[in-house]
Design an enzyme around this catalytic site. Structure first.
Site, mmCIF file in Angstrom:
data_model
loop_
_atom_site.group_PDB
_atom_site.id
_atom_site.type_symbol
_atom_site.label_atom_id
_atom_site.label_comp_id
_atom_site.label_asym_id
_atom_site.label_seq_id
_atom_site.Cartn_x
_atom_site.Cartn_y
_atom_site.Cartn_z
ATOM 1 N N ASP A 193 0.813 -1.210 0.000
ATOM 2 C CA ASP A 193 0.000 0.000 0.000
ATOM 3 C C ASP A 193 0.850 1.265 0.000
ATOM 4 O O ASP A 193 0.362 2.339 -0.354
ATOM 5 C CB ASP A 193 -0.922 -0.011 1.229
ATOM 6 C CG ASP A 193 -1.948 1.103 1.176
ATOM 7 O OD1 ASP A 193 -2.632 1.228 0.150
ATOM 8 O OD2 ASP A 193 -2.049 1.856 2.163
ATOM 9 N N ARG A 194 2.129 1.162 0.403
ATOM 10 C CA ARG A 194 2.995 2.340 0.443
ATOM 11 C C ARG A 194 3.444 2.770 -0.942
ATOM 12 O O ARG A 194 3.886 3.910 -1.124
ATOM 13 C CB ARG A 194 4.224 2.059 1.314
ATOM 14 C CG ARG A 194 3.918 1.934 2.791
ATOM 15 C CD ARG A 194 3.424 3.238 3.364
ATOM 16 N NE ARG A 194 3.083 3.097 4.778
ATOM 17 C CZ ARG A 194 2.541 4.042 5.501
ATOM 18 N NH1 ARG A 194 2.260 5.203 4.940
ATOM 19 N NH2 ARG A 194 2.263 3.847 6.767
ATOM 20 N N MET A 274 -8.028 5.456 2.766
ATOM 21 C CA MET A 274 -8.172 6.646 1.929
ATOM 22 C C MET A 274 -6.929 6.958 1.114
ATOM 23 O O MET A 274 -6.928 7.900 0.333
ATOM 24 C CB MET A 274 -8.496 7.858 2.815
ATOM 25 C CG MET A 274 -9.833 7.772 3.524
ATOM 26 S SD MET A 274 -11.242 7.708 2.380
ATOM 27 C CE MET A 274 -11.064 9.264 1.515
ATOM 28 N N ARG A 275 -5.859 6.170 1.297
ATOM 29 C CA ARG A 275 -4.636 6.467 0.566
ATOM 30 C C ARG A 275 -4.856 6.360 -0.937
ATOM 31 O O ARG A 275 -4.275 7.125 -1.725
ATOM 32 C CB ARG A 275 -3.503 5.545 1.016
ATOM 33 C CG ARG A 275 -2.173 5.874 0.334
ATOM 34 C CD ARG A 275 -1.019 5.059 0.891
ATOM 35 N NE ARG A 275 -0.603 5.551 2.199
ATOM 36 C CZ ARG A 275 -0.723 4.885 3.326
ATOM 37 N NH1 ARG A 275 -1.264 3.681 3.316
ATOM 38 N NH2 ARG A 275 -0.312 5.389 4.467
ATOM 39 N N ALA A 276 -5.694 5.428 -1.379
ATOM 40 C CA ALA A 276 -5.927 5.264 -2.811
ATOM 41 C C ALA A 276 -6.540 6.524 -3.417
ATOM 42 O O ALA A 276 -6.169 6.934 -4.527
ATOM 43 C CB ALA A 276 -6.831 4.054 -3.054
#
Length: 678
Positions: A193-194, A274-276
């Site tokens: 995800d990073r 919410m990173r996406a």
């Protein structure tokens, strides 16, 4: 310094080049993960990107690359007085898979810290990569403790080094680029995800393109400087385009309608967190700047989704990465603004001003005419028959072989572990001596000191203080006084599955349950950072369906297509497993194996099959291999053959029904006791 291969000379690989260029335009995108088979220019493209990055102004003499305009107030080399900065090329720092923790984050001189109270700090790779590129080749093979350090640095933009109460902090903001071959295993979800973007690469199947790749590579190998000189003009033009896009980037408008499309897309594909959404917004903005526009369009959002979402929608390692492009288009159309009459939501927009940039410079958002038609992609996906598809001859094929059946839904298992204390690669399964974990003792360091045992060090130095002339409050510490802490943590194991695919196992409902149980154990192996292997036996022989690998999804794919039928050469399966383990012990002697035999215990192949299977089992037992037998016998009359096999192996047995009753916790924890009792 060797001449890097020019970025503009790379043939094809448009998505790879675009993903890297977008990060060059906007480092806030968050890096890129490049997934693909070996020999597809992954490393070449990453190393070539550094030559296109703008120069970085730094404080003269600062080992941590502080910006003279806003130096880090906590810089270990600071505080920095106001002075003119100097410019240098952006660095590409490579993190080797086998690097130590001290090499990554830096190291303190423990002896000087204890005796003099000074922070003598040697920077690591994170300091070198600050304001540059941190490149990790084969990032999926990186040790867990290094992954944790990368996660912390990427999240906080700083690196912390702690040694027995002495701490050093420095800024560490970098563009994270990783490459990996999925056949060798997947990444932990936290690190996955990073990465802001992900791209899939593969070798071209076009003959002319492959010829051009070879021609350029041979020319570069013969005369690197001359080859680079021939591409200097294209490299300069691309460098100028990146600089222009960086200047334009702050002026790009991200409208509320576009933000709604981004949010709707992330919600429709059920990505976590919410990173996406944030990454998609930054990527779409960078795409617009790269195309020379000041407004983000629906095509930018679509391209951003294809780059930012595939690696975030996987729920387990058996899910294939990628997006349903028909669903993506439908979501964008439904979420597009309708009231303003803008063309952003037009499902068939014409080419815009950002349509250039083909050869040697990445590609802008694709126009609809450049997209692969959904019907074509669907025909490609279904070109190979699914496991359940019927063969040419309906019914049961010759030789008693039956069609593969789908696996039942996998379920969560409890802990499986190998008895004793190992020294294998860091993982999450069995007890082991590791660099991280709870402290269990102290020893004299062999080589560089990495984990100080403070109490043992003080105890070793205390008797010599008078002889060493101690006069102040400080402790007089010598190298011989230092003690290394021994720690106990968890290791990853080699879980070798030996699966009975004979006719006695061929009942469709039972085989489906068996596959579901094995898939559950495979998922557990993925989470515990194990290597896995798969041996199957049926008919007259046993086969290594999958040599030991870190790719559990490859094992799941082999299992899904496993045919059944024929006799039961149980001894052949056990002997094949013995051969696999013997070779693996030579390759990696510190990784301990766990043998999981899935069978009903019947042996019908070859002369004296039962006696031969018993001897094969005792062979594993004599070498101390931890083992589990999953008893798949069914019916009113049970012969208990799997239990007898477990006793020969010196392991334990559990019935197939007990797996779903959460009795799996006892599979291996009593292996030692079972072996001793036998």
């Amino acid at each position: 310094m060797s001449t890097p291969y020019p970025f503009t000379a790379i043939v094809g690989q448009d998505d790879l080049r675009l993903g890297l260029l977008l990060n060059a335009v906007s480092p806030a995108v968050g890096g890129v993960l490049v997934r693909g088979e070996k020999g597809t220019a992954k490393s070449t493209a990453v190393r070539a990107l550094a030559a296109l990055m703008p120069e970085v102004p730094v404080v003269p003499g600062c080992r941590f690359s502080c910006d003279p305009g806003s130096p880090d107030p906590a810089c270990p080399d600071g505080p920095h007085a106001e002075a003119a900065g100097v410019s240098r090329a952006a660095r590409t720092v490579e993190l080797p898979v086998g690097a130590s923790e001290d090499r990554l984050v830096g190291a303190l001189d423990i002896e000087r810290a204890l005796s003099e109270g000074v922070k003598a700090f040697e920077p690591g790779l994170l300091a070198d990569a600050h304001r540059g590129i941190l490149y990790v080749d084969e990032v999926n093979l990186l040790h867990d403790h290094l992954v944790d350090l990368l996660l912390d640095a990427a999240a906080m933009g700083a690196s912390y080094v702690e040694r027995e109460g002495v701490s050093v902090r420095h800024a560490a903001r970098f563009l994270l680029v990783g490459t990996m071959n999925p056949e060798e295993g997947e990444l932990r979800p936290q690190l996955l995800d990073r990465f802001g973007l992900t791209v899939e690469v593969s070798a071209s199947r076009d003959t002319d393109e492959r010829v051009e790749v070879v021609r350029r590579r041979l020319a570069y190998d013969d005369a690197p400087e001359g080859f680079a000189a021939r591409w200097a003009e294209e490299e300069g033009a691309l460098r100028e385009r990146i600089a222009a896009a960086r200047v334009l980037l702050p002026r790009v408008v991200l409208s509320d309608g576009v933000l709604r499309q981004i949010a709707a897309t992330c919600a429709a594909f059920e990505v976590d967190g919410m990173r996406a959404d944030i990454v998609m917004a930054r990527t779409a903005t960078a795409l617009a700047a790269w195309a020379g526009r000041e407004e983000v369009t629906a095509d930018d959002v679509r391209q951003a989704a294809l780059l930012a979402l595939p690696h975030r929608r996987r729920r387990n390692p058996f899910d294939a990465p990628g997006l349903d492009e028909d669903k993506l288009d439908q979501t964008l159309d439904e979420a597009g603004p309708q009231e303003d009459g803008s063309d952003d939501d037009d499902p068939d927009p014409g080419p815009d001003g950002g349509g250039d940039g083909g050869g040697g410079g990445g590609v802008p958002p694709q126009a609809d005419g450049d997209r692969t038609p959904p019907s074509a992609s669907q025909s490609d996906d279904t070109s190979s028959p699914a496991p359940e598809s019927a063969p040419d001859t309906p019914g049961r094929p010759a030789g008693g072989e039956q069609q593969p059946v789908a696996a039942a839904e996998p379920f969560r298992t409890k802990m499986l572990s190998v008895p004793g204390l190992g020294e294998g690669a860091a993982g999450r399964r069995s007890r082991a001596r590791t660099e991280h974990g709870r402290t269990t003792g102290a020893v004299r360091p062999q080589g560089a000191l990495t984990k100080l045992h403070l109490a043992a060090t003080v105890q070793a130095a205390a008797p010599h203080q008078r002889a060493r002339g101690r006069s102040g409050r400080g402790l007089v510490v010598r190298r011989d006084d230092l003690r290394q802490a021994t720690r106990e943590g968890r290791e990853g194991n080699l879980v070798l599955f030996v699966v009975d695919a004979s006719g006695s196992m061929a009942a469709r409902q039972r085989m489906s349950a068996v596959k579901g149980a094995v898939l559950s154990l495979l998922l557990d192996a993925y989470q515990r950072r194990d290597k896995v292997g798969l041996v199957t036996f049926r008919g007259k022989e046993a086969d290594v369906a999958l040599p030991p690998t870190s790719s559990v999804d490859a094992a799941a794919a082999r299992l899904e297509s496993l045919p059944t039928g024929g006799r039961t050469p149980l001894a052949a399966g056990l002997l094949k497993a013995h051969d696999v383990l013997r070779v693996e012990r030579l390759r990696d002697p510190s990784r301990r194996p766990l043998l999981v035999v899935v069978t009903d215990g019947r042996a019908t192949g070859g002369p004296e099959p039962v006696a031969l299977a018993g001897r094969a089992g005792r062979l594993h037992r004599s070498e101390g291999t931890a083992s589990v037998v999953v008893d798949c016998e069914s019916g009113y009359v049970r012969l208990g053959l799997a239990g007898e096999l477990a006793r020969e192996l010196g392991g334990t047995a559990v019935t197939l029904d007990e797996l779903r009753a959460e009795s799996i916790a006892g599979l291996v924890k009593d292996v030692t006791a079972a072996g001793r009792a036998a």
